[in-house]
Design an enzyme around this catalytic site. Structure first.
Site, PDB file in Angstrom:
ATOM      1  N   ASN A 193       0.856  -1.180   0.000  1.00 47.10           N
ATOM      2  CA  ASN A 193       0.000   0.000   0.000  1.00 47.10           C
ATOM      3  C   ASN A 193       0.898   1.237   0.000  1.00 47.10           C
ATOM      4  O   ASN A 193       2.123   1.131   0.068  1.00 47.10           O
ATOM      5  CB  ASN A 193      -1.004  -0.012   1.162  1.00 47.10           C
ATOM      6  CG  ASN A 193      -0.346   0.017   2.532  1.00 47.10           C
ATOM      7  OD1 ASN A 193       0.712   0.616   2.726  1.00 47.10           O
ATOM      8  ND2 ASN A 193      -0.972  -0.640   3.504  1.00 47.10           N
ATOM      9  N   ARG A 194       0.302   2.394  -0.069  1.00 48.05           N
ATOM     10  CA  ARG A 194       1.042   3.644  -0.200  1.00 48.05           C
ATOM     11  C   ARG A 194       2.032   3.833   0.963  1.00 48.05           C
ATOM     12  O   ARG A 194       3.195   4.185   0.751  1.00 48.05           O
ATOM     13  CB  ARG A 194       0.021   4.789  -0.232  1.00 48.05           C
ATOM     14  CG  ARG A 194       0.526   6.129  -0.658  1.00 48.05           C
ATOM     15  CD  ARG A 194      -0.646   7.068  -0.921  1.00 48.05           C
ATOM     16  NE  ARG A 194      -1.670   7.037   0.122  1.00 48.05           N
ATOM     17  CZ  ARG A 194      -2.840   7.654   0.028  1.00 48.05           C
ATOM     18  NH1 ARG A 194      -3.148   8.332  -1.051  1.00 48.05           N
ATOM     19  NH2 ARG A 194      -3.714   7.603   1.006  1.00 48.05           N
ATOM     20  N   ALA A 195       1.565   3.580   2.192  1.00 46.30           N
ATOM     21  CA  ALA A 195       2.415   3.781   3.373  1.00 46.30           C
ATOM     22  C   ALA A 195       3.575   2.790   3.391  1.00 46.30           C
ATOM     23  O   ALA A 195       4.710   3.151   3.741  1.00 46.30           O
ATOM     24  CB  ALA A 195       1.582   3.646   4.645  1.00 46.30           C
ATOM     25  N   GLU A 196       3.302   1.540   3.006  1.00 48.16           N
ATOM     26  CA  GLU A 196       4.362   0.519   2.985  1.00 48.16           C
ATOM     27  C   GLU A 196       5.434   0.855   1.956  1.00 48.16           C
ATOM     28  O   GLU A 196       6.632   0.692   2.216  1.00 48.16           O
ATOM     29  CB  GLU A 196       3.747  -0.859   2.685  1.00 48.16           C
ATOM     30  CG  GLU A 196       2.960  -1.430   3.851  1.00 48.16           C
ATOM     31  CD  GLU A 196       2.030  -2.575   3.458  1.00 48.16           C
ATOM     32  OE1 GLU A 196       1.601  -3.295   4.381  1.00 48.16           O
ATOM     33  OE2 GLU A 196       1.719  -2.744   2.263  1.00 48.16           O
ATOM     34  N   ASP A 261      -6.168  -7.907   1.512  1.00 51.20           N
ATOM     35  CA  ASP A 261      -6.364  -9.349   1.312  1.00 51.20           C
ATOM     36  C   ASP A 261      -7.247  -9.600   0.093  1.00 51.20           C
ATOM     37  O   ASP A 261      -6.987 -10.494  -0.717  1.00 51.20           O
ATOM     38  CB  ASP A 261      -7.043  -9.980   2.538  1.00 51.20           C
ATOM     39  CG  ASP A 261      -6.234  -9.824   3.812  1.00 51.20           C
ATOM     40  OD1 ASP A 261      -5.011  -9.628   3.723  1.00 51.20           O
ATOM     41  OD2 ASP A 261      -6.827  -9.907   4.903  1.00 51.20           O
TER      42      ASP A 261
END
Length: 310
Positions: A193-196, A261
């Site tokens: 995701n964006r944060a990861e 998921d």
């Protein structure tokens, strides 16, 4: 969506499983002991979480699915086994008597999450080694592999798993965790995701900056593709033939837990069924738009996705 081929798709999922517990109740007063709400619990629910929720999503889409993971010798592990078997999943949970099954307990009041309590311990080396041996033996019976990393220790041998699966000619999809993506090198696709992604490549100013950083990471890890889920900005796929951007599906967002998921499950089912990148990402984006409208870790059924795609 080529559902005839989806029904023939066979997925092997490996990763960290957990039991998601929900306590629902009414909030009518503040505690006299501390400035916190008092929740009078009226009902509870239990659902498979983590890699187990990925498996449920794959099964709900009509594909065949096997799940390989580790649980403790406890009530939560046995409950996970029962829930997964009821969802028509071929489940192999290695029991590690030295650990407790990961449990996430969420307290819900007035239709919103008030508190989450996590119980978790890392599995032992011997159990993980036995799981790796079983993983190798199951590769022949699948079309694609999903490695669902929740950072709970169940994928200590992930680099070896990627190498084995790629050597067997299987697509490998990784849902990543943490700031070191080098262990995912050689996978078919990684879906941060964006944060990861930001944790790994740093910040970017605009879409061009994102594209440069994503392409550099894709090249460095030797991936066929990198899919970045961007919340209200939709999702962006970066691969050799260029980028594919999918806008967010506009609808009320109720709960984003477990949306990743659903994305990786839908993507894997589509790719294993023979779909191209653009169609697979489009279906995954639409599925995510459906699942965030549901409370808690939830799934999107085959008919539900078919209707949303139309």
């Amino acid at each position: 969506m080529p559902f005839a081929s989806v029904a023939c798709a066979r997925l092997l999922i490996v990763g960290d499983v957990m039991l998601d517990r929900y306590w629902f109740g009414e909030v009518a007063r503040i505690s006299p002991e501390a400035p916190v709400p008092v929740v009078k619990v009226s009902r509870s629910e239990e659902r498979p979480g983590g890699a187990a929720n990925v498996a449920r999503n794959v099964a709900a889409l009509g594909a065949r699915v096997s799940l390989l993971s580790v649980v403790g010798d406890d009530e939560a592990g046995r409950q996970l086994q029962r829930l997964l078997e009821a969802s028509a999943i071929d489940v192999s949970l290695h029991v590690d008597a030295a650990i407790s099954t990961t449990v996430k307990l969420r307290v819900i009041g007035r239709q919103q999450q008030l508190l989450r309590i996590d119980f978790e311990t890392w599995p032992s080396h011997e159990v993980l080694r036995a799981k790796l041996v079983e993983f190798e033996s199951r590769l022949a019976d699948c079309d694609a592999v999903i490695l669902s990393d929740y950072g709970k220790g169940g994928l200590a041998h992930i680099a070896e798993m990627i190498r084995m699966a790629r050597a067997a000619g299987k697509k490998v999809l990784v849902d990543p965790k943490g700031d070191d993506f080098s262990k995912y090198a050689g996978a078919t696709i990684v879906t941060p995701n964006r944060a990861e992604l930001r944790e790994v490549v740093g910040r970017w100013q605009d879409d061009d900056g994102l594209a440069r950083k994503a392409e550099a990471l894709r090249s460095e890890l030797g991936l066929e593709a990198l899919l970045v889920t961007r919340s209200e900005e939709g999702m962006s796929l970066f691969h050799a033939a260029g980028a594919v951007h999918e806008p967010a599906v506009a609808r009320e967002v109720f709960d984003v837990s477990g949306a990743g998921d659903t994305v990786i499950a839908t993507l894997a089912v589509m790719l294993a069924g023979g779909a191209g990148w653009a169609d697979a990402v489009h279906a995954a984006n639409v599925a995510a738009g459906v699942v965030v409208g549901k409370l808690g870790t939830a799934v999107v059924g085959r008919d539900e996705l078919d209707a949303a795609l139309k």
